[in-house]
Design a protein around this motif. Structure first.
Motif, mmCIF file in Angstrom:
data_model
loop_
_atom_site.group_PDB
_atom_site.id
_atom_site.type_symbol
_atom_site.label_atom_id
_atom_site.label_comp_id
_atom_site.label_asym_id
_atom_site.label_seq_id
_atom_site.Cartn_x
_atom_site.Cartn_y
_atom_site.Cartn_z
ATOM 1 N N UNK A 1 -81.148 -9.870 0.893
ATOM 2 C CA UNK A 1 -82.546 -10.294 0.953
ATOM 3 C C UNK A 1 -82.818 -11.739 0.565
ATOM 4 N N UNK A 2 -81.969 -12.348 -0.226
ATOM 5 C CA UNK A 2 -82.356 -13.598 -0.880
ATOM 6 C C UNK A 2 -81.937 -14.870 -0.156
ATOM 7 N N UNK A 3 -81.265 -14.752 0.975
ATOM 8 C CA UNK A 3 -80.892 -15.928 1.760
ATOM 9 C C UNK A 3 -81.571 -15.860 3.123
ATOM 10 N N UNK A 4 -81.532 -16.968 3.836
ATOM 11 C CA UNK A 4 -82.135 -16.995 5.170
ATOM 12 C C UNK A 4 -81.445 -16.000 6.098
ATOM 13 N N UNK A 5 -80.152 -15.756 5.883
ATOM 14 C CA UNK A 5 -79.394 -14.784 6.673
ATOM 15 C C UNK A 5 -78.653 -13.846 5.733
ATOM 16 N N UNK A 6 -78.524 -12.596 6.143
ATOM 17 C CA UNK A 6 -77.768 -11.613 5.372
ATOM 18 C C UNK A 6 -76.319 -12.056 5.242
ATOM 19 N N UNK A 7 -75.734 -11.831 4.054
ATOM 20 C CA UNK A 7 -74.338 -12.173 3.817
ATOM 21 C C UNK A 7 -73.518 -10.883 3.810
ATOM 22 N N UNK A 8 -72.582 -10.783 4.758
ATOM 23 C CA UNK A 8 -71.771 -9.577 4.924
ATOM 24 C C UNK A 8 -70.434 -9.732 4.203
ATOM 25 N N UNK A 9 -70.043 -8.716 3.452
ATOM 26 C CA UNK A 9 -68.747 -8.688 2.773
ATOM 27 C C UNK A 9 -67.810 -7.795 3.582
ATOM 28 N N UNK A 10 -66.791 -8.385 4.162
ATOM 29 C CA UNK A 10 -65.908 -7.641 5.066
ATOM 30 C C UNK A 10 -64.553 -7.299 4.451
ATOM 31 N N UNK A 11 -64.360 -7.603 3.189
ATOM 32 C CA UNK A 11 -63.099 -7.250 2.528
ATOM 33 C C UNK A 11 -63.420 -6.847 1.088
ATOM 34 N N UNK A 12 -63.852 -5.603 0.930
ATOM 35 C CA UNK A 12 -64.293 -5.108 -0.375
ATOM 36 C C UNK A 12 -63.138 -4.374 -1.051
ATOM 37 N N UNK A 13 -62.684 -4.923 -2.167
ATOM 38 C CA UNK A 13 -61.659 -4.288 -2.998
ATOM 39 C C UNK A 13 -61.769 -4.898 -4.386
ATOM 40 N N UNK A 14 -61.296 -4.181 -5.403
ATOM 41 C CA UNK A 14 -61.477 -4.686 -6.773
ATOM 42 C C UNK A 14 -60.959 -6.106 -6.971
ATOM 43 N N UNK A 15 -59.837 -6.443 -6.346
ATOM 44 C CA UNK A 15 -59.222 -7.757 -6.553
ATOM 45 C C UNK A 15 -60.114 -8.912 -6.101
ATOM 46 N N UNK A 16 -61.068 -8.644 -5.214
ATOM 47 C CA UNK A 16 -61.927 -9.703 -4.694
ATOM 48 C C UNK A 16 -63.195 -9.898 -5.512
ATOM 49 N N UNK A 17 -63.286 -9.169 -6.641
ATOM 50 C CA UNK A 17 -64.437 -9.310 -7.532
ATOM 51 C C UNK A 17 -63.940 -9.530 -8.956
ATOM 52 N N UNK A 18 -64.816 -10.041 -9.777
ATOM 53 C CA UNK A 18 -64.501 -10.238 -11.194
ATOM 54 C C UNK A 18 -65.767 -9.986 -11.993
ATOM 55 N N UNK A 19 -65.621 -9.950 -13.303
ATOM 56 C CA UNK A 19 -66.781 -9.761 -14.175
ATOM 57 C C UNK A 19 -66.841 -10.888 -15.202
ATOM 58 N N UNK A 20 -68.064 -11.255 -15.542
ATOM 59 C CA UNK A 20 -68.274 -12.180 -16.651
ATOM 60 C C UNK A 20 -68.301 -11.387 -17.960
ATOM 61 N N UNK A 21 -68.446 -12.083 -19.048
ATOM 62 C CA UNK A 21 -68.447 -11.417 -20.352
ATOM 63 C C UNK A 21 -69.634 -10.467 -20.502
ATOM 64 N N UNK A 22 -70.730 -10.719 -19.773
ATOM 65 C CA UNK A 22 -71.889 -9.829 -19.831
ATOM 66 C C UNK A 22 -71.816 -8.738 -18.770
ATOM 67 N N UNK A 23 -70.653 -8.606 -18.099
ATOM 68 C CA UNK A 23 -70.370 -7.586 -17.085
ATOM 69 C C UNK A 23 -71.094 -7.832 -15.762
ATOM 70 N N UNK A 24 -71.590 -9.032 -15.562
ATOM 71 C CA UNK A 24 -72.115 -9.404 -14.248
ATOM 72 C C UNK A 24 -70.968 -9.455 -13.246
ATOM 73 N N UNK A 25 -71.161 -8.858 -12.085
ATOM 74 C CA UNK A 25 -70.137 -8.845 -11.032
ATOM 75 C C UNK A 25 -70.215 -10.125 -10.216
ATOM 76 N N UNK A 26 -69.050 -10.713 -9.956
ATOM 77 C CA UNK A 26 -68.966 -11.975 -9.214
ATOM 78 C C UNK A 26 -67.977 -11.805 -8.063
ATOM 79 N N UNK A 27 -68.376 -12.212 -6.871
ATOM 80 C CA UNK A 27 -67.469 -12.207 -5.716
ATOM 81 C C UNK A 27 -66.605 -13.458 -5.797
ATOM 82 N N UNK A 28 -65.326 -13.289 -6.135
ATOM 83 C CA UNK A 28 -64.468 -14.449 -6.374
ATOM 84 C C UNK A 28 -63.616 -14.816 -5.166
ATOM 85 N N UNK A 29 -63.568 -13.965 -4.149
ATOM 86 C CA UNK A 29 -62.825 -14.285 -2.932
ATOM 87 C C UNK A 29 -63.745 -14.000 -1.754
#
Length: 408
Positions: free
Chosen positions: A259-287
């Motif tokens: 919703x928050x960009x002019x175009x939808x952002x599609x994630x085509x390779x979803x697996x744990x290794x492609x995400x990380x967490x910050x110290x507050x447990x916020x999820x970050x797409x790192x790849x």
């Protein structure tokens, strides 16, 4: 201009044809291919300290020779404030190294080892004299064209400032460095989303073709919670609370990318290794090599086909028009569905005792996750899909409330 991820995408679309051809090759070729594929997953290929130090030494040599620039070059090549620590992996053409930058752990990334491996812009060849002015308007036009080719986005001039801050001394090295970075789609994504999303890491700086991002706690399928949780998490109730917080952050990321960009952002390779967490447990797409805004997603999905399976691009699915033998440009599954399937199923597969969460709530959460991830879910109307999102969010919030009460 051909893009790295675009070329990889075209190669993967032709994978069926390649596999069919391979079946007719000589036995020793097949055996060799099988041996190569048998390499243990996650094992870096030729990832060594010696090779990594050689890569950075060549980078600094080019910097001292004026071939490239970057706001991290001085720290890396002269001041000793950006210090190499270890090689993380060389994978799918990407070089990923860990370093310390002024006491802060960071990741250095590039899709190529050598600066010379990147295509130089024709503009550099056209302007032979360093003292001769280079038309900035013409350069910005080329940058916009490169972004359009790579990401499918038409950017306003104001947005280009994230990629081109303006002139400085040694403009040839500036342009060459910028061009090497523009040929890396992940850099483009991260730079354009800089300051706009807490679910992607910011680019901290660059030197030539290498750019730096923060080092975060990456996921792994071998971890019970999929992501490394600190010792302060404590017993199973603490882990359950952490999982609930991460799940809510995944949902926030899904909503944000939808919703928050002019175009939808599609994630085509979803697996744990492609995400990380910050110290507050916020999820970050790192790849985000396999993340695509809607215009590029439509371009990728429109391929020839004979069955629906031909229209599957990693985790992004389309449907085959059997009359036209073309895949539809519209993706028929969603980021939420894939995350439910590949992340939430692991967390909420069956009710367990001793978590501080009622059996009824765990069972309901399991049912909604299954509904979200079900193979038939692409056929669910958009309104119903939104309903599943809100159900999940409400159940996860209820989980957090029960855990809070259990702690009292």
């Amino acid at each position: 201009m051909a893009r790295a991820a675009g070329a990889r995408g075209r190669a993967l679309w032709g994978r069926r044809a390649l596999l069919a051809a391979a079946a007719w090759t000589a036995g020793w070729v097949l055996a060799a291919a099988l041996l190569l594929r048998a390499r243990p997953p996650g094992l870096p290929e030729h990832c060594s300290d010696q090779r990594s130090r050689r890569i950075l030494a060549a980078l600094c040599q080019d910097y001292r020779g004026g071939a490239l620039v970057g706001d991290l070059c001085e720290d890396l090549c002269a001041a000793g404030r950006l210090v190499y620590r270890r090689c993380l992996y060389y994978e799918r053409g990407k070089k990923v190294l860990q370093a310390d930058w002024r006491g802060r752990p960071v990741i250095l990334k590039s899709t190529e080892e050598a600066f010379s491996s990147f295509q130089r812009p024709g503009l550099l060849e056209a302007v032979a004299d360093e003292a001769q002015d280079l038309p900035e308007a013409e350069l910005l036009l080329l940058v916009a064209s490169e972004v359009k080719s790579a990401l499918g986005l038409q950017l306003a001039n104001g947005s280009l400032g994230r990629l081109w801050p303006g002139w400085g001394p040694g403009w040839r090295g500036q342009v060459a460095s910028l061009w090497a970075l523009l040929q890396q789609e992940e850099f483009l994504h991260l730079s354009l989303l800089q300051g706009l999303s807490r679910h992607v890491p910011p680019v901290l700086g660059s030197c030539g073709h290498f750019y730096a991002v923060e080092l975060l706690a990456a996921g792994s399928p071998s971890l019970g919670a999929l992501f490394p949780l600190g010792p302060d998490v404590g017993a199973r109730g603490g882990q359950a609370a952490a999982v609930g917080t991460m799940a809510l952050s995944f949902l926030d990321m899904v909503r944000h990318f939808e919703q928050d960009f002019a175009h939808r952002l599609h994630l085509c390779d979803v697996k744990p290794e492609n995400f990380a967490i910050r110290s507050d447990l916020t999820v970050v797409a790192i790849d985000v090599d396999m993340a695509f805004f809607e215009p590029k997603m439509r371009e990728i999905l429109e391929q020839n086909c004979t069955v629906d399976e031909d229209c599957n691009f990693f985790d992004c699915f389309s449907k085959c028009d059997l009359r036209a033998h073309r895949c539809g440009a519209q993706r028929v599954n969603s980021n939420l569905q894939v995350i439910c399937d590949k992340i939430f199923r692991h967390w909420f597969s069956s009710p367990r005792e001793g978590l501080g969460i009622s059996f009824q709530l765990q069972q309901k959460l399991q049912e909604v996750v299954q509904e979200c991830a079900a193979p038939g879910a692409p056929k669910v109307p958009q309104r119903a899909a939104r309903g599943i999102f809100w159900k999940l969010q409400g159940l996860l919030q209820a989980v957090q409330q029960e855990l809070q009460v259990a702690k009292l």
